[in-house]
Design an enzyme around this catalytic site. Sequence first.
Site, short mmCIF file in Angstrom:
data_model
loop_
_atom_site.label_atom_id
_atom_site.label_comp_id
_atom_site.label_asym_id
_atom_site.label_seq_id
_atom_site.Cartn_x
_atom_site.Cartn_y
_atom_site.Cartn_z
N ASP A 1 0.85 -1.21 0.00
CA ASP A 1 0.00 0.00 0.00
C ASP A 1 0.88 1.25 0.00
O ASP A 1 0.84 2.04 0.93
CB ASP A 1 -0.93 -0.01 1.23
CG ASP A 1 -0.17 -0.10 2.55
OD1 ASP A 1 1.04 -0.48 2.53
OD2 ASP A 1 -0.75 0.24 3.60
N PHE B 1 -0.44 -1.22 12.63
CA PHE B 1 -1.35 -0.71 11.61
C PHE B 1 -1.82 -1.78 10.61
O PHE B 1 -3.02 -1.95 10.40
CB PHE B 1 -0.67 0.45 10.86
CG PHE B 1 -1.51 1.05 9.77
CD1 PHE B 1 -2.56 1.91 10.08
CD2 PHE B 1 -1.28 0.75 8.43
CE1 PHE B 1 -3.36 2.47 9.07
CE2 PHE B 1 -2.06 1.30 7.43
CZ PHE B 1 -3.11 2.16 7.75
N ASN B 2 -0.89 -2.50 9.95
CA ASN B 2 -1.30 -3.41 8.88
C ASN B 2 -2.25 -4.50 9.37
O ASN B 2 -3.18 -4.90 8.66
CB ASN B 2 -0.08 -4.08 8.23
CG ASN B 2 0.72 -3.12 7.38
OD1 ASN B 2 0.20 -2.09 6.95
ND2 ASN B 2 1.99 -3.44 7.15
N HIS C 1 10.05 0.14 8.36
CA HIS C 1 9.33 -1.13 8.54
C HIS C 1 9.42 -2.07 7.33
O HIS C 1 9.92 -3.19 7.41
CB HIS C 1 7.84 -0.85 8.79
CG HIS C 1 7.54 0.08 9.91
ND1 HIS C 1 7.64 -0.29 11.24
CD2 HIS C 1 7.13 1.37 9.92
CE1 HIS C 1 7.30 0.72 12.01
NE2 HIS C 1 6.98 1.75 11.24
N ASP C 2 8.83 -1.63 6.21
CA ASP C 2 8.58 -2.57 5.11
C ASP C 2 9.84 -3.16 4.48
O ASP C 2 9.83 -4.35 4.10
CB ASP C 2 7.69 -1.90 4.05
CG ASP C 2 6.29 -1.63 4.58
OD1 ASP C 2 5.88 -2.29 5.55
OD2 ASP C 2 5.61 -0.74 4.04
N THR D 1 3.46 -5.99 2.41
CA THR D 1 3.84 -4.84 3.24
C THR D 1 2.66 -3.91 3.53
O THR D 1 2.85 -2.75 3.89
CB THR D 1 5.00 -4.06 2.58
OG1 THR D 1 4.60 -3.67 1.26
CG2 THR D 1 6.26 -4.91 2.50
N ASN E 1 -2.45 2.47 3.64
CA ASN E 1 -1.91 3.79 3.97
C ASN E 1 -2.76 4.91 3.38
O ASN E 1 -2.87 5.99 3.95
CB ASN E 1 -0.48 3.93 3.44
CG ASN E 1 0.52 3.21 4.32
OD1 ASN E 1 0.34 3.14 5.54
ND2 ASN E 1 1.56 2.65 3.72
N ASP F 1 6.94 1.14 2.00
CA ASP F 1 6.69 0.13 0.95
C ASP F 1 7.58 0.44 -0.25
O ASP F 1 8.21 -0.44 -0.83
CB ASP F 1 5.24 0.19 0.45
CG ASP F 1 4.21 -0.01 1.54
OD1 ASP F 1 3.62 -1.09 1.62
OD2 ASP F 1 4.00 0.94 2.31
C1 BDR Z 1 3.18 -0.26 8.53
O1 BDR Z 1 2.12 0.67 8.41
C2 BDR Z 1 2.29 1.50 7.29
O2 BDR Z 1 2.05 2.83 7.59
C3 BDR Z 1 3.70 1.27 6.79
O3 BDR Z 1 3.74 1.35 5.38
C4 BDR Z 1 4.04 -0.12 7.29
O4 BDR Z 1 3.66 -1.11 6.36
C5 BDR Z 1 3.91 -0.01 9.83
O5 BDR Z 1 3.05 -0.17 10.92
CA CA Z 2 3.07 -0.54 4.08
#
Ligand code: BDR
Ligand code: CA
Length: 316
Positions: free
Chosen positions: A14, A168-169, A241-242, A127, A43, A19
């Site tokens: 996303d 979040f994801n 993160h990703d 991701t 996102n 990402d």
């Molecule tokens: C995840 O949430 C999104 O905002 C980032 O792209 C990442 O995949 C981190 O919590």
């Molecule tokens: Ca992401």
Amino acid sequence: MNEIKKRPVILDGDPGHDDAIGWVLASTIPEFEIKAITTVAGNQTLEKVTYNARRIAALLHLDIKVAKGRNRPLCSDLIIAPNFHGETGLDGPILPEPDHDLSELSAPEMMAEVLRESKDKVTIISTGPLTNTAALLLSHPELKDRIEMISIMGGGLRNGNWTSAAEFNILVDPEAAYTVYHSGVPLLMCGLDVTEKALVYPKDWERIRALHNPVAEVVAGWFDFFFIHLNSLGWSGATTHDPCAVMSLVHPEIFDIKDYYVDIELQGRYCRGATIADYNGRTGNTPNCRCVVGLDREKFVDYLVEACSKFEGWEV
Ligand code: BDR
Ligand code: CA
């Protein structure tokens, strides 16, 4: 010279700054054969992240069509993250316009086609929310064995980032995550346990900017933007993160990885979307997940810089 054994991969996400950086990294890995890019609402709205994905593909000269995925989670309303990624979902540097048509297939159907046609089993690098991958598993259970592994950025065994309990994801689509974690497909999970240690500091992305190639300059610009909100939350580096979900596949030696049984909280007044690890085996369940919990940060940064150096002499 020995030929490199290629690993077919699908990039599902996303984008999203991190990402996008993960996809830059993936595009430089000689072992990867990127078979498809698929998008999912997360996102930002599906329309926005799909446009971003197509612009990233153009930036990276990827000769593949992007397939648009699910515009909302399986059961809940969509949550988006404009505070981190801006109104476009990828605010910051100017990107080239898309140079390929959008695929006529939906993301889960594109994934199914790749799985059916690939000689070797396929790795899905997820991701964003797991909505597309869950839809694939629900609609094509016969293709499950064609998946080598799902490498996930999602969750956190010790904490959340969107709520105290949930990352979040996973929070965006807990039912999709539940479907994936109960699928029996091998899982590699980069949760907040590792990704909040994958800190890239301003001095690190100045090394990327100093490469002076067009992709490296964009990556540095993405870090500039992504860091604004993180910095306001007290982070001194960008939680990258990703890219962990990409790098842990090719450089597992720089990561700490533990096997646990992990389940997803679907109920919970405060804890919906939490990823719960059975640390001491009390549930009696066999581990379903390789959980990445730590890394050598400096090597991580070095590999990122090295990846960005591969675009020397490129025109965008
Ligand atoms: C995840 O949430 C999104 O905002 C980032 O792209 C990442 O995949 C981190 O919590
Ligand atoms: Ca992401």
